[in-house]
Design an enzyme around this catalytic site. Structure first.
Site, mmCIF file in Angstrom:
data_model
loop_
_atom_site.group_PDB
_atom_site.id
_atom_site.type_symbol
_atom_site.label_atom_id
_atom_site.label_comp_id
_atom_site.label_asym_id
_atom_site.label_seq_id
_atom_site.Cartn_x
_atom_site.Cartn_y
_atom_site.Cartn_z
ATOM 1 N N GLY A 12 -46.430 -31.951 31.468
ATOM 2 C CA GLY A 12 -45.327 -31.285 32.156
ATOM 3 C C GLY A 12 -44.875 -30.275 31.095
ATOM 4 N N GLY A 50 -41.084 -27.793 30.747
ATOM 5 C CA GLY A 50 -39.817 -27.727 31.440
ATOM 6 C C GLY A 50 -39.285 -26.380 30.515
ATOM 7 N N GLY A 51 -38.019 -25.994 30.982
ATOM 8 C CA GLY A 51 -37.384 -24.741 30.389
ATOM 9 C C GLY A 51 -37.431 -24.961 28.851
ATOM 10 N N GLY A 73 -38.946 -27.492 26.976
ATOM 11 C CA GLY A 73 -39.632 -28.586 25.976
ATOM 12 C C GLY A 73 -41.101 -28.903 26.884
ATOM 13 N N VAL A 129 -43.669 -31.887 27.742
ATOM 14 C CA VAL A 129 -43.908 -33.246 28.012
ATOM 15 C C VAL A 129 -45.284 -33.590 27.815
ATOM 16 C CG1 VAL A 129 -43.235 -35.233 29.248
ATOM 17 C CG2 VAL A 129 -41.976 -33.067 29.668
ATOM 18 N N LYS A 170 -41.097 -35.789 25.310
ATOM 19 C CA LYS A 170 -41.008 -34.470 25.478
ATOM 20 C C LYS A 170 -40.589 -33.805 24.179
ATOM 21 C CE LYS A 170 -37.546 -31.579 28.000
ATOM 22 N NZ LYS A 170 -35.975 -31.663 29.005
ATOM 23 N N ASP A 210 -28.433 -29.684 36.577
ATOM 24 C CA ASP A 210 -29.802 -29.356 36.802
ATOM 25 C C ASP A 210 -30.700 -30.255 37.658
ATOM 26 O OD1 ASP A 210 -31.729 -27.258 36.759
ATOM 27 O OD2 ASP A 210 -32.454 -27.869 34.816
#
Ligand SMILES: *[C@@H]1O[C@H](CO)[C@@H](O)[C@H](O)[C@H]1NC(C)=O
Ligand SMILES: *[C@@H]1O[C@H](CO)[C@@H](O)[C@H](O)[C@H]1NC(C)=O
Ligand SMILES: *[C@@H]1O[C@H](CO)[C@@H](O)[C@H](O)[C@H]1NC(C)=O
Ligand SMILES: *[C@@H]1O[C@H](CO)[C@@H](O)[C@H](O)[C@H]1NC(C)=O
Ligand SMILES: *[C@@H]1O[C@H](CO)[C@@H](O)[C@H](O)[C@H]1NC(C)=O
Ligand SMILES: *[C@@H]1O[C@H](CO)[C@@H](O)[C@H](O)[C@H]1NC(C)=O
Ligand SMILES: *[C@@H]1O[C@H](CO)[C@@H](O)[C@H](O)[C@H]1NC(C)=O
Ligand SMILES: *[C@@H]1O[C@H](CO)[C@@H](O)[C@H](O)[C@H]1NC(C)=O
Length: 905
Positions: A610, A612-613, A615, A617, A631, A727
């Protein structure tokens, strides 16, 4: 070894120990003693008050020397003068005094000046045991204004209740059960600009530890009834040795029973129920009926605890019996109760009951010959403990500063109650940090021109978090303490005093390296630029010589003490030692990993699962084979490290089955990582958009919604202080192999600690499409911002559409849904992938809940608890439809055992 020689040594040791102990005690205690002195003083003051075991009875407003015993209640009252330094005494208007008026109500203490006024009570029996605190008010036109005031009552740093009156003779009594966790107990009155606060009486009673034990530290009394009273009078002391007030009450359609025999004549239960209350009871009029009654506490989100008290008061024959079942809101409270003859039994709710409606039913058991009875009952409402008191070391130090320099008379009027909390009522002249889930600390102290004299006492150095200290324009004398001990101190103003001597070397260093700025002008005897003049150095040398000799002996003494203590095989008792032990424990429980361990766990960052903004994962596996998600912080992220740190600290404290659980973290320079449990099915956003996956059924979707809502509700209502996620989005809802949903990514979470309806201002953070429009415009963050975002998630689950529908014109899901709702066209809204396979009522309920979450003004949105209840209802409907003979409504109930963060200490 030679016996004589040994004896010699023993003698020597003993002598040294005595000497060293005396010296070290003397040096060490001088500080401790000083800070404890004011506590001692008060302890003596209240001893006299122990008339009802461990209690304080204050008649507010009577003259300082007056004490009296109330004729009716036999309670011995004292003046409030020694418990508070502000306010004025007033008599109520004569026209409202009658023969029946209790004496405590004829005088009041009124507070026209300060915004907040606090009574300081010392707990008679120490902290962490249960007290009943009762504040009483009757206006009686004491101020000749003929205007009923309204104000707030605080216990410690938390809101207890608002005080309002119906008329001048309306007696308002507020009662609370409280387990204090700090040394001083404050009861404060707060002026809310709706009239001058006042108080008539204040009483503290102490309870047996094994009664009224709950998870809550504050229980506000809602009702306490003496059921079926024959006298119609309030029962309190002396009948009730704890001085609870029992109000007469009759249940509808019931028949009164009474006895003249004493209940519990030989032995009491922990509740010490008064015989006068237990001697009377009711049973249903028709003896085959159940006994039914209900209450509405008026607060849909409140939790309450109930206590039902029983005693058999009819003498039953051999072949007779009384047994009954009790249910509360349809749930069984007790399967079978058989009260014992003339002995009391208490049935309590064990756990908090959620909601405003309390419906009790008591059914006669089939083999019972007699109907149910009820002798007495109590209902308490849980008060949220939102604020933490100020750091206790800081409180000790500032209290000592206050009493040493006699600050009460000058700016000390606002110096009452807790120094920092609630933050908006912190004392004048000091600023505090808002530490979120930790106690606030004092960061700035301004005592300029406050008439301080004498030396600068060591207590200032105990305010460890001080960043700015201003003691200018006072009459302080003597040498400079070593302020370099205050590691966060940035500015120091000592100008305009009469300080003398040289500057301590540590302080000089801090000044030289620029980490501390100061002003000392206007102290003529201070040797700022270098060592002091010749003639003075002579004396100083002499003093230094003597001092070094003393130090030598002390050191020797201490060394000997240590050796001796070792020999005597005693445990070291130094505070330092204890503290460092604690640190060790904390460190090892941190679940901290090194970067090299992270590399091993992720097999050199082999598989990305994954992004994210801030980080990426990775998939990893621990030594025992457990799969985990790791992460890593992206290096280009601004403030990322801080954000990760927040996340790590939070995750360590938060445990709930619907929150992604935290397994560890790595925090090395340049490498920051969080290790989560691995969730097989990834995040909800991927799952919903992945066409290869089997579409989710309505049952699965609504279950996911319930899970996620429970996770968020827990952050809001289960954590003290509450946590706002900030969030919430489908990408932050993870699914495990059982398709159970867990809320993840606390990186943006901001601890939120304020009273009802208040908010904190922050930089706006969030994800487009999920961002609360009100928060976006105003930057005012409340729990309701999460509610908005959750509403969007729910709409996505219902519609199968993304939050923002891309096209030549981007459409927000709320607009899209509203468009169809206005036309009443639900079929168009619901995800076609479900092929209409759902219960219509269930779907409608969920849609209603979703729409309720997304009004643009936060005040119109419901709380998460409300949403959870609605969604569970919806889930139940869907489950019932699917049931078809299989009985498997497996509801997820909020995990009551879970804990979050440290409780209020
Ligand atoms: C209240 O009344 C008492 C006598 O009943 C009197 O001594 C006292 O001065 C009065 N106090 C005030 C503040 O008027
Ligand atoms: C004052 O208010 C109380 C509580 O509402 C009520 O019981 C009482 O009858 C009222 N007294 C008068 C004189 O109106
Ligand atoms: C019950 O109360 C009534 C009214 O006070 C009294 O007359 C009667 O004697 C009482 N009964 C018993 C058994 O004490
Ligand atoms: C009183 O109660 C305690 C505990 O409930 C019990 O151990 C004791 O035997 C009782 N004493 C009498 C006289 O009933
Ligand atoms: C209660 O039920 C029993 C058995 O069903 C019946 O004999 C009796 O008359 C009933 N009592 C009343 C007061 O209705
Ligand atoms: C109990 O026994 C007595 C006679 O000893 C009888 O009069 C009564 O009706 C019986 N009661 C019940 C409930 O069986
Ligand atoms: C009533 O029945 C239950 C079991 O169903 C039994 O435990 C209880 O002792 C019985 N009570 C009487 C008074 O017979
Ligand atoms: C406390 O903070 C306010 C606002 O930030 C500031 O104006 C004030 O000077 C500070 N007080 C002290 C004692 O530093």
């Amino acid at each position: 070894m030679d016996g004589k020689w040994r004896c010699h040594w023993a003698w020597c040791f003993t002598l040294w120990c005595v000497l060293a102990y005396t010296i070290s005690e003397f040096l060490g205690k001088s500080i401790v003693l000083a800070t404890e002195k004011n506590y001692m003083y008060n302890k003596q003051g209240r001893r006299k008050l122990d008339d009802v075991s461990g209690s304080i009875s204050i008649d507010c407003g009577i003259a300082e020397e007056v004490t009296y015993t109330d004729e009716k209640t036999q309670i011995h009252y004292f003046s409030d003068a020694q418990f508070i330094g502000t306010g004025i005494s007033k008599n109520i208007s004569l026209q409202f005094i009658s023969e029946k008026t209790q004496r405590t109500f004829t005088t009041v203490r009124s507070f026209p000046e300060e915004k907040r006024n606090c009574y300081t009570l010392k707990h008679p029996e120490g902290r962490n045991t249960i007290y009943l605190i009762r504040a009483s008010f009757m206006y009686g036109n004491y101020d000749d204004l003929n205007k009923l005031p309204q104000f707030d009552l605080y216990v410690g740093v938390n809101l207890w209740d608002s005080v309002m009156f119906d008329n001048a003779t309306h007696v308002v009594i507020k009662e609370i059960l409280h387990v204090p966790s700090v040394d001083d107990l404050y009861v404060c009155l707060l002026n809310t600009d709706m009239g001058t606060p006042f108080i008539s009486a204040l009483e503290v009673r102490h309870f047996d530890d094994s009664s009224y034990r709950t998870n809550s530290k504050l229980l506000s009394l809602y009702r306490r009834f003496d059921i079926g009273s024959t006298t119609n009078e309030i029962v309190r002391f002396e009948e009730d040795s704890y001085d609870r007030m029992w109000y007469p009450y009759d249940l509808p359609d019931s028949t009164l029973l009474n006895t003249s025999f004493t209940i519990d004549s030989l032995n009491h239960t922990a509740y010490h129920l008064p015989s006068a209350v237990m001697q009377t009871a009711v049973r249903p009029k028709n003896e085959n009926d159940s006994l039914e009654f209900d209450f509405d506490t008026g607060h849909p989100t409140s939790d309450s605890y109930v206590y039902l008290h029983f005693a058999e008061i009819e003498e039953l024959k051999e072949n007779e019996s009384r047994a009954f079942e009790i249910t509360l809101n349809g749930k069984i409270l007790s399967e079978s109760v058989t009260p014992k003859y003339l002995l009391s039994t208490t049935i309590d709710s064990k756990q908090a009951i959620r909601g405003n409606k309390l419906k009790f039913s008591m059914y006669k058991k089939p083999n019972s010959s007699h109907p149910p009875i009820l002798n007495a009952m109590e209902i308490y409402i849980v008060k949220e403990f939102l604020h933490l008191p100020t750091d206790s070391e800081d409180v000790k130090a500032i209290m000592f500063i206050k009493s040493h320099y006699k600050l009460e008379s000058s700016l000390g009027k606002s110096w009452q109650g807790d120094p920092c909390a609630p933050l908006k009522y912190s004392w004048n002249g000091l600023n505090c940090s808002n530490n979120g889930y930790k106690s606030p600390t004092i960061t700035a102290l301004n005592l300029a021109s406050s008439g301080l004299d004498g030396t600068i006492i060591p207590s200032f150095l105990e305010l460890k978090f001080l960043e700015s200290l201003d003691l200018s324009n006072n009459s302080l004398t003597g040498p400079l303490p070593d302020f370099s001990n205050l590691q966060y101190l940035k500015t120091l103003n000592l100008s305009g005093n009469r300080l003398s001597g040289e500057i301590p070397p540590g302080l000089k260093e801090r000044l030289d390296d620029g980490s501390l700025l100061w002003r000392v002008d206007g102290n003529p005897d201070l040797c700022v630029t270098g060592p002091c003049e010749e003639d003075k150095t002579h004396i100083i040398r002499l003093v230094a010589g003597i001092l070094s000799a003393i130090v030598f002996f002390i050191v020797l003494g201490i060394v000997m003490t240590i050796i001796w203590r070792r020999r005597c095989n005693r445990k070291p008792v130094s505070k330092r030692a204890v503290r460092s032990n604690e640190e060790v424990v904390l460190k090892t429980s941190n679940k901290q990993f090194s970067y090299s361990q992270i590399m091993t766990i992720t097999n050199n960052f082999d598989k990305t699962i994954g992004k994210g903004g801030c980080g990426v994962v990775y998939l990893g596996s621990l030594q025992d084979g457990t799969q985990v998600a790791v992460k890593m912080l992206l290096p280009q992220c601004p403030q990322g490290s801080q954000q990760f740190q927040t996340e790590a600290q939070l995750l360590m404290r938060v445990h709930h089955k619907n929150l992604a659980s935290f397994l560890g973290y790595c925090n090395e320079v340049g490498h920051t990582a969080i290790i989560y449990e691995y969730m097989t099915y990834g995040n909800l956003e991927q799952y919903l958009s992945d066409a290869r996956r089997e579409p989710l059924s309505w049952r699965q979707r609504i279950q996911i919604a319930v899970d996620a809502a429970q996770g968020i509700e827990y952050l809001h209502h289960g954590c003290k202080p509450p946590i706002i996620h900030r969030d919430i989005k489908t990408a932050n809802i993870l699914l495990n192999e059982k398709m159970q949903a867990k809320v993840a990514d606390f990186g943006f979470s901001k601890l939120f600690s304020a009273e009802n309806g208040s908010h904190v201002s922050t930089v706006v953070i969030g994800t487009v499409g999920y961002l609360d429009p009100e928060y976006y415009i105003s930057s005012w963050l409340t729990e309701k911002s999460d509610v908005y975002s959750f509403g969007i998630v729910l709409l996505e689950l219902i519609t199968g559409q993304p939050a923002i529908k891309k096209g030549h014109q981007n459409t927000h899901i709320v607009q899209w849904v509203n468009h169809f709702l206005e036309r009443g066209d639900i079929q168009q809204i619901v995800d076609p992938k479900m092929h209409g396979d759902f219960d219509f009522g269930s779907m409608w309920k969920a849609l209603e809940a979703a729409v309720a979450c997304v009004p643009s003004t936060s005040i119109q949105r419901p709380s998460m608890s409300h949403i959870v209840a609605e969604l569970k209802e919806s889930l139940k409907m869907e489950a019932t439809r699917e049931q078809k003979g299989i009985n498997s409504i497996e509801m997820n109930v909020v995990d009551l055992e879970a804990h979050c963060g440290p409780d209020a200490r």
